[in-house]
Design a protein around this motif. Structure first.
Motif, PDB file in Angstrom:
ATOM      1  N   UNK A 154       0.620  -1.164  -0.308  1.00 34.41           N
ATOM      2  CA  UNK A 154       0.074  -0.114  -0.259  1.00 34.41           C
ATOM      3  C   UNK A 154       1.280   0.881   0.354  1.00 34.41           C
ATOM      4  N   UNK A 155       1.999   1.115   0.473  1.00 34.82           N
ATOM      5  CA  UNK A 155       3.068   2.081   0.940  1.00 34.82           C
ATOM      6  C   UNK A 155       3.719   2.184  -0.769  1.00 34.82           C
ATOM      7  N   UNK A 156       4.250   1.628  -0.942  1.00 37.07           N
ATOM      8  CA  UNK A 156       4.616   0.956  -2.251  1.00 37.07           C
ATOM      9  C   UNK A 156       4.741   0.240  -3.645  1.00 37.07           C
ATOM     10  N   UNK A 157       3.085   0.486  -3.810  1.00 34.93           N
ATOM     11  CA  UNK A 157       2.905   0.261  -5.344  1.00 34.93           C
ATOM     12  C   UNK A 157       3.227  -0.137  -5.874  1.00 34.93           C
ATOM     13  N   UNK A 162       8.270  -3.286 -10.720  1.00 36.86           N
ATOM     14  CA  UNK A 162      10.015  -3.408 -10.754  1.00 36.86           C
ATOM     15  C   UNK A 162      10.267  -4.428 -11.516  1.00 36.86           C
ATOM     16  N   UNK A 163      11.412  -5.330 -12.631  1.00 33.48           N
ATOM     17  CA  UNK A 163      11.859  -6.160 -12.958  1.00 33.48           C
ATOM     18  C   UNK A 163      11.643  -7.746 -11.753  1.00 33.48           C
ATOM     19  N   UNK A 164      11.104  -8.415 -11.694  1.00 30.97           N
ATOM     20  CA  UNK A 164      11.366  -9.338 -10.931  1.00 30.97           C
ATOM     21  C   UNK A 164      12.408 -10.269 -10.824  1.00 30.97           C
ATOM     22  N   UNK A 165      12.993 -10.476 -11.678  1.00 32.39           N
ATOM     23  CA  UNK A 165      14.416 -11.346 -12.652  1.00 32.39           C
ATOM     24  C   UNK A 165      15.301 -10.381 -12.285  1.00 32.39           C
TER      25      UNK A 165
END
Length: 209
Positions: A154-157, A162-165
């Protein structure tokens, strides 16, 4: 193009605008006016309208009555400031309510987020609904393995952007190997140098304690 100039779109940006959306040249002045009037209706200033048209000129292709207004009503019903969302991420309003927007809302509701929390997430990160459900699922599943409370999203959606890998997994792995814990936004948003410095500070605190 004279009309765009009247709206404050810098001549120096015209090439970028046309490159991003060549079809702009095929739209009539009344169509341009309808979109611009809608943006003003949503509370955007002349400067903001100019920036929206420069960054996302394909908003002109969205039907005011079939796309923009229904999406506005939907997000407004969630408690989202639609003027802010239009300015930050106008492409969100080109999504299908039934195929994209509602499924994303249901996804987050199914994960235990309240409508107020979802509205906060969308307001903080307008691009949240532009990701496919498949990508949201993958990142959510990895998030569950990280040990963070749901409130961190909620604070940082922006986590979902960002790329998972290439970003999330590598940085989480480094942090875990060091035996420290950073806030989710610190782990992902800091530059490489900033991330390493944050890890060192955390390690030093552990040593000092």
């Amino acid at each position: 193009m004279t009309f765009l100039e009247e709206l404050g779109v810098d001549k120096e940006q015209w090439a970028k605008v046309i490159y991003r959306f060549p079809a702009l040249l095929t739209y009539s002045r009344p169509k341009l006016r309808a979109t611009v009037d809608f943006l003003y209706e949503m509370g955007l200033s002349a400067e903001c309208v100019s920036k929206v048209l420069t960054r996302c000129p394909n908003i002109i292709s969205y039907s005011v009555e079939d796309k923009l207004r229904p999406a506005t009503e939907y997000f407004r019903s969630m408690g989202v400031d639609v003027g802010v969302l239009l300015y930050r991420c106008p492409q969100t309003f080109g999504l299908s309510i039934e195929a994209n927007i509602k499924p994303a809302t249901e996804f987050f509701k199914d994960k235990g987020f309240s409508m107020t929390e979802i509205a906060t997430m969308v307001s903080r990160y307008g691009a949240l609904y532009t990701f496919s459900l498949a990508k949201l699922v993958l990142k959510w599943e990895f998030f569950l393995t990280m040990g963070y409370p749901r409130t961190e999203l909620v604070k940082f959606p922006q986590y979902f952007g960002y790329s998972l890998e290439e970003r999330i997994k590598p940085r989480f792995g480094i942090m875990t190997d060091k035996g420290v814990r950073l806030l989710l936004n610190q782990m992902l948003s800091l530059s490489e140098d900033g991330f390493n410095k944050a890890l060192k500070r955390k390690l030093q605190k552990l040593i000092d304690n």
